[in-house]
Write a protein that holds these residues in place. Structure first.
Motif, short mmCIF file in Angstrom:
data_model
loop_
_atom_site.label_atom_id
_atom_site.label_comp_id
_atom_site.label_asym_id
_atom_site.label_seq_id
_atom_site.Cartn_x
_atom_site.Cartn_y
_atom_site.Cartn_z
N GLY A 94 37.35 55.50 -0.47
CA GLY A 94 38.03 56.38 0.46
C GLY A 94 38.08 57.81 -0.02
N ALA A 103 43.68 57.57 -0.55
CA ALA A 103 42.82 57.41 -1.73
C ALA A 103 43.19 58.43 -2.80
N ILE A 120 32.81 57.25 -1.24
CA ILE A 120 33.19 57.88 0.02
C ILE A 120 32.11 57.62 1.07
N CYS A 161 40.49 53.38 2.66
CA CYS A 161 39.64 54.08 3.62
C CYS A 161 40.42 54.48 4.86
N ARG A 162 39.96 55.56 5.51
CA ARG A 162 40.59 56.00 6.75
C ARG A 162 40.05 55.24 7.96
N ASN A 185 34.85 51.14 7.48
CA ASN A 185 34.65 51.36 6.05
C ASN A 185 35.52 50.41 5.23
N THR A 186 36.72 50.14 5.72
CA THR A 186 37.62 49.22 5.02
C THR A 186 37.00 47.83 4.95
N SER A 191 34.02 47.73 2.59
CA SER A 191 34.42 47.83 1.18
C SER A 191 34.97 46.50 0.67
#
Length: 468
Positions: free
Chosen positions: A19, A24, A42, A80-81, A85-86, A89
């Protein structure tokens, strides 16, 4: 216990944070206090200032390098935003079997990041299984107030001397007794006071078998309300082996003394010195020489008409370590409780504390002309019995008879009584309201302010009883 608390050793550790946003950044800020190597993975962008804040401390890498970073990571944090992505990851971290924390998703976490109390070598972690992090922070803040700021330095000193202590004191029981003394007695208090060299020397002396003397703390108990006790005073009351306390110390504060500590009343009242001052000195010195942690508990502040200076001199002359813990003076506490500002730009540009009781009884020899000047506040300790003479002397010296006064008995306690009037009527105010003391006399224009007196006219007096 759903969670098992453990601490990661961060020496040579590698950790990964996913993140580039504020969450993060907060986690990295926490991790940066350790010695770990931190890799931040990132997506397309990173929050402005993030990289600059941790320049030279972190490695920023694209998502394509997540695998190699995770392959050597001790643990990973996902902050993560974007949801996509969350999820990505988490999948990567699971593939590499890395312990995982997902911010605000406790059901997905292998571990949670607790609220951390950091005192160097001493670290406390308060967790809530992710269910109530705000409550965990509240618990941490309470512990922070009780734990001395230099606890970590004391722990570091102990760690450095541990091999020497083990060699010098091979018997396990004797060694435990040594550490009990070193970490709770004189060496500890010296370290907390910032005297680390003296603390180390005290440990070395004790290690060699020298006599382990105790330490004395002259502690101010404040005006009476236990919530006005300082944090340091509370800590010492709960650590003391013996406490010698004055009559002016409230029962609520006496109840806060450690249960198995000896409690010795040495209070004095007008015309009744139950324990002479010289005998108090001897009691304090004797207890310290027996190796005890001694607290001399005094109402208000030890150095404001509390004879703390005499006691400090006697203790130090006997070769005993002594420290002073200030308390809220009864003058400040009682005045604040009554809403009386002791100084005020429009009414009082100076403030004077005086005693109303001479060393050998009667009225003290004061500079009455100086005390009679207008636009100042005169606060009198122990002045109930000599109030008639005090009023006469001030008026004779030029103070206006209608100067406002306040008399506050048992200030800040549930039995507090506040009486307001004028200087000429001070003796009558005390008599009519059966003021016996302990009480404080406040003389000056500030005592007549409307928000202080609650009355439009002061003649005849105004009484307000305060109940908690």
């Amino acid at each position: 216990m759903r969670q098992f608390p453990a601490f990661f050793n961060m020496d040579d550790a590698r950790v990964v944070v996913f993140g580039g946003g504020e969450e993060a950044r907060r986690k990295v800020r926490l991790l940066a206090k350790t010695s770990a190597q931190i890799t931040v993975i990132i997506g397309k962008d990173i929050e402005p200032g993030f990289a600059e804040e941790f320049a030279g401390r972190i490695t920023i890498a694209p998502q394509s390098e997540a695998g190699p970073a995770l392959d050597v990571a001790r643990f990973a944090i996902v902050a993560c935003r974007l949801c996509a992505n969350t999820e990505r990851s988490i999948e990567w971290a699971r593939q590499y079997g890395v312990p995982l924390n997902v911010v605000d998703r406790p059901e997905l976490c292998d571990f949670t990041v607790p609220s951390i109390l950091d005192r160097g070598e001493i670290v406390a972690a308060i967790g809530s299984n992710g269910s109530a992090p705000v409550l965990a922070k509240s618990v941490r803040s309470k512990l922070e107030r009780l734990l001395p700021a230099r606890t970590g330095e004391l722990a570091e000193l102990a760690g450095r001397l541990r091999p020497e202590v083990k060699a010098a004191i091979p018997d396990a029981k004797a060694r435990r007794e040594f550490w009990e003394y070193a970490l709770n007695g004189k060496p500890a208090e010296l370290a907390y006071a910032g005297e680390l060299d003296a603390a180390e020397q005290a440990m070395r002396d004790a290690m060699k078998g020298s006599r382990r003397t105790g330490i004395v703390h002259l502690v101010g108990a404040g005006p009476g309300d236990p919530e006005l006790l300082t944090v340091k005073a509370l800590r010492l009351l709960q650590q003391a082996d013996i406490v010698f306390y004055d009559r002016l110390v409230s029962a609520e504060i006496v109840d806060m003394i450690r249960r198995d500590a000896d409690r010795v009343p040495v209070g004095k009242s007008k015309g009744n010195h139950s324990v002479p001052q010289e005998e108090i000195h001897e009691l304090l010195i004797r207890a310290a020489r027996e190796g005890k942690r001694v607290v001399r508990l005094k109402g208000g502040d030890p150095f404001i008409f509390g004879r703390g200076g005499e006691e400090l001199e006697a203790i130090q002359a006997a070769g005993i370590e002594a420290f002073v813990v200030p308390g809220i003076s009864s003058a400040l506490g009682c005045a604040a409780s009554a809403g009386v500002p002791l100084t005020h730009r429009d009414h009082a540009q100076s403030l004077t504390f005086v005693t109303g009781h001479a060393k050998k009884g009667g009225v003290p020899d004061l500079d009455w002309e100086s005390l009679a000047r207008p636009h100042q506040t005169v606060t009198v300790f122990m002045g109930v019995g000599t109030a008639p003479t005090i009023a006469d002397k001030l008026i004779e010296a030029g103070r206006a008879p209608d100067t406002p006064v306040a008399v506050i008995e048992n200030g800040t306690l549930s039995t507090e009584i506040q009486v307001f009037g004028i200087l000429a009527e001070l003796p009558d105010l005390i008599e009519q309201n059966a003021i016996k003391g302990p009480a404080l006399l406040i003389i000056g224009e500030v005592a007549g302010l409307p928000f202080a007196s609650g009355a439009v006219g002061l003649s005849g007096g105004y009484t307000q009883e305060i109940y908690a």
